[in-house]
Design a protein around this motif. Structure first.
Motif, PDB file in Angstrom:
ATOM      1  N   UNK A 248       0.813  -1.210   0.000  1.00 35.76           N
ATOM      2  CA  UNK A 248       0.000   0.000   0.000  1.00 35.76           C
ATOM      3  C   UNK A 248       0.844   1.256   0.000  1.00 35.76           C
ATOM      4  N   UNK A 249       0.175   2.366  -0.232  1.00 29.90           N
ATOM      5  CA  UNK A 249       0.839   3.666  -0.148  1.00 29.90           C
ATOM      6  C   UNK A 249      -0.063   4.617   0.627  1.00 29.90           C
ATOM      7  N   UNK A 250       0.569   5.533   1.319  1.00 27.87           N
ATOM      8  CA  UNK A 250      -0.174   6.495   2.132  1.00 27.87           C
ATOM      9  C   UNK A 250      -0.556   7.704   1.286  1.00 27.87           C
ATOM     10  N   UNK A 251      -1.834   8.037   1.313  1.00 22.90           N
ATOM     11  CA  UNK A 251      -2.307   9.247   0.642  1.00 22.90           C
ATOM     12  C   UNK A 251      -2.286  10.450   1.586  1.00 22.90           C
TER      13      UNK A 251
ATOM     14  N   UNK B 129      -4.289   7.209   9.007  1.00 23.03           N
ATOM     15  CA  UNK B 129      -3.780   7.275   7.633  1.00 23.03           C
ATOM     16  C   UNK B 129      -4.867   6.916   6.630  1.00 23.03           C
ATOM     17  N   UNK B 130      -4.872   7.636   5.516  1.00 21.31           N
ATOM     18  CA  UNK B 130      -5.646   7.222   4.355  1.00 21.31           C
ATOM     19  C   UNK B 130      -4.693   6.441   3.451  1.00 21.31           C
ATOM     20  N   UNK B 131      -5.071   5.202   3.144  1.00 22.14           N
ATOM     21  CA  UNK B 131      -4.176   4.297   2.434  1.00 22.14           C
ATOM     22  C   UNK B 131      -4.859   3.720   1.200  1.00 22.14           C
ATOM     23  N   UNK B 132      -4.081   3.547   0.141  1.00 21.68           N
ATOM     24  CA  UNK B 132      -4.554   2.874  -1.066  1.00 21.68           C
ATOM     25  C   UNK B 132      -3.597   1.735  -1.381  1.00 21.68           C
ATOM     26  N   UNK B 133      -4.151   0.537  -1.672  1.00 23.12           N
ATOM     27  CA  UNK B 133      -3.255  -0.572  -1.978  1.00 23.12           C
ATOM     28  C   UNK B 133      -3.140  -0.803  -3.479  1.00 23.12           C
ATOM     29  N   UNK B 134      -2.327  -1.791  -3.838  1.00 23.47           N
ATOM     30  CA  UNK B 134      -2.016  -2.040  -5.250  1.00 23.47           C
ATOM     31  C   UNK B 134      -3.245  -2.355  -6.091  1.00 23.47           C
ATOM     32  N   UNK B 135      -4.259  -2.917  -5.455  1.00 23.61           N
ATOM     33  CA  UNK B 135      -5.451  -3.304  -6.210  1.00 23.61           C
ATOM     34  C   UNK B 135      -6.413  -2.145  -6.424  1.00 23.61           C
TER      35      UNK B 135
ATOM     36  N   UNK C 213      -9.197   1.626  -1.285  1.00 20.48           N
ATOM     37  CA  UNK C 213      -8.794   2.694  -0.381  1.00 20.48           C
ATOM     38  C   UNK C 213      -9.439   2.478   0.983  1.00 20.48           C
ATOM     39  N   UNK C 214      -8.767   2.946   2.016  1.00 22.89           N
ATOM     40  CA  UNK C 214      -9.331   2.797   3.351  1.00 22.89           C
ATOM     41  C   UNK C 214      -8.567   3.601   4.376  1.00 22.89           C
ATOM     42  N   UNK C 215      -8.917   3.370   5.633  1.00 20.70           N
ATOM     43  CA  UNK C 215      -8.336   4.094   6.754  1.00 20.70           C
ATOM     44  C   UNK C 215      -7.596   3.116   7.654  1.00 20.70           C
ATOM     45  N   UNK C 216      -6.441   3.517   8.129  1.00 24.96           N
ATOM     46  CA  UNK C 216      -5.692   2.725   9.109  1.00 24.96           C
ATOM     47  C   UNK C 216      -5.366   3.600  10.309  1.00 24.96           C
ATOM     48  N   UNK C 217      -5.373   2.997  11.481  1.00 25.45           N
ATOM     49  CA  UNK C 217      -4.967   3.678  12.711  1.00 25.45           C
ATOM     50  C   UNK C 217      -3.716   2.985  13.227  1.00 25.45           C
TER      51      UNK C 217
END
Length: 330
Positions: free
Chosen positions: A265-268, A284-290, A293-297
């Motif tokens: 993933x990469x951080x937006x 963090x707002x994160x988007x992965x290779x596929x 998009x989502x949120x991580x704490x």
């Protein structure tokens, strides 16, 4: 109606993230006696879990927490020093540096006594009261006191909220401090010492680099498909603790044959939800290779002057307040 909208929003975010990132639970699941958190320390269970997730509290090498065991004077000194970063000159004993640093800082009066002996609740309260003065912890209840001690440092620990009684107004001065109780105290200290806060930019950079390390772990796992941690010394940034990767790697290995794809993933965007001298929480707002998009704490801890991720992943119920703090949900 507002609460319903908040709940629906949170559910949607978690569903999105479940497709974007592995869902890593609290780190207490590593321990075989994790059930004692709720059975024996229900009053402080949430704080104990947080202390474990921040790696403020560590169990034994046999993967037990030992929450009902006595905390020794050396153990309590060591963990307090790591929170306030008091330094100290090492000696022949593993705890000498920690004790020396706290004595020089004015938290511990001197180096006398048996450091392998249990620490009493009174002595712990005295240390915490001095710590509160040295590191300018805010007084929360000016009228707070204890009926079973007149020691001014112990009472000051109560005024600042660092040490509470076994019952209202009763310290339990002659009782030994249990490790489960100590875990709660350590989290209180870490969330109260704010005399030297990190910048938001420092924490954001640490989180970006932590995701770089997470991606390196994913790439290594996809190539080797095992639980071996030999990759750790080759990490590009060393912004994630070994304990975190040990748990994560076992999780990935256990589910290796279920068809799940571990995406990098990469951080937006990174937002700091809470920060103190020694610990911080970022969203963090994160988007992965596929493309999901989502949120991580994530929970970060300052270790030897360097901010490290100790736990992170899908938002849990306890994280709702942090999503609200950074404006992810209203």
């Amino acid at each position: 109606m507002k609460k319903i909208r908040v709940l629906i929003t949170l559910i949607v975010l978690i569903l999105l993230l479940a497709q974007a990132l592995p869902a890593y639970a609290e780190m207490e699941y590593r321990f075989s006696d994790k059930g004692t958190i709720n059975t024996d320390f229900s009053w402080g269970a949430d704080d104990i879990i947080e202390a474990i997730d921040f790696e403020l509290y560590a169990g034994y090498p046999d993967n037990t927490l030992g929450l009902n065991n006595n905390m020794t004077r050396a153990e309590f000194a060591a963990v307090l020093n790591r929170i306030v970063d008091a330094g100290g000159t090492p000696g022949p004993n593993w705890y000498d540096g920690a004790v020396d640093g706290l004595v020089k800082a004015g938290v511990i009066p001197d180096k006398s006594g048996d450091w392998d002996a249990p620490i009493t609740r009174l002595e712990a309260a005295k240390w915490l009261g001095r710590l509160a003065k040295v590191y300018q912890v805010t007084v929360k209840d000016p009228g707070a006191t204890f009926s079973d001690t007149s020691d001014p440092d112990a009472i000051y620990a109560n005024k600042t909220g660092l040490m509470k009684g076994v019952s209202p107004g009763v310290l339990g001065a002659d009782k030994n401090l249990l490790r489960g109780e100590a875990a709660v105290l350590l989290l209180r200290v870490a969330k109260s010492v704010d005399s030297n806060l990190p910048s938001d930019d420092e924490l954001k950079q640490a989180m970006v680099e932590a995701i770089g390390d997470v991606n390196a772990n994913i790439a290594d796992f996809e190539a080797r498909r095992n639980a071996d941690l030999s990759f750790y010394d080759k990490l590009p940034y060393k912004r994630v603790t070994r304990n975190y990767f040990e748990y994560e790697r076992k999780f990935m290995y256990a589910w290796r044959d279920d068809g799940r794809k571990n995406y990098q993933g990469k951080i937006d965007e990174v937002k700091v939800a809470e920060k103190h001298n020694a610990i911080a929480i970022v969203v963090c707002k994160i988007e992965n290779e596929s493309g999901y998009k989502g949120i991580a704490v994530a929970r970060l801890k300052k270790i030897d002057g360097r901010w490290m991720m100790t736990q992170g992943g899908t938002p849990e119920n306890r994280d709702l307040k942090y999503l609200q703090l950074v404006g992810i949900i209203k």
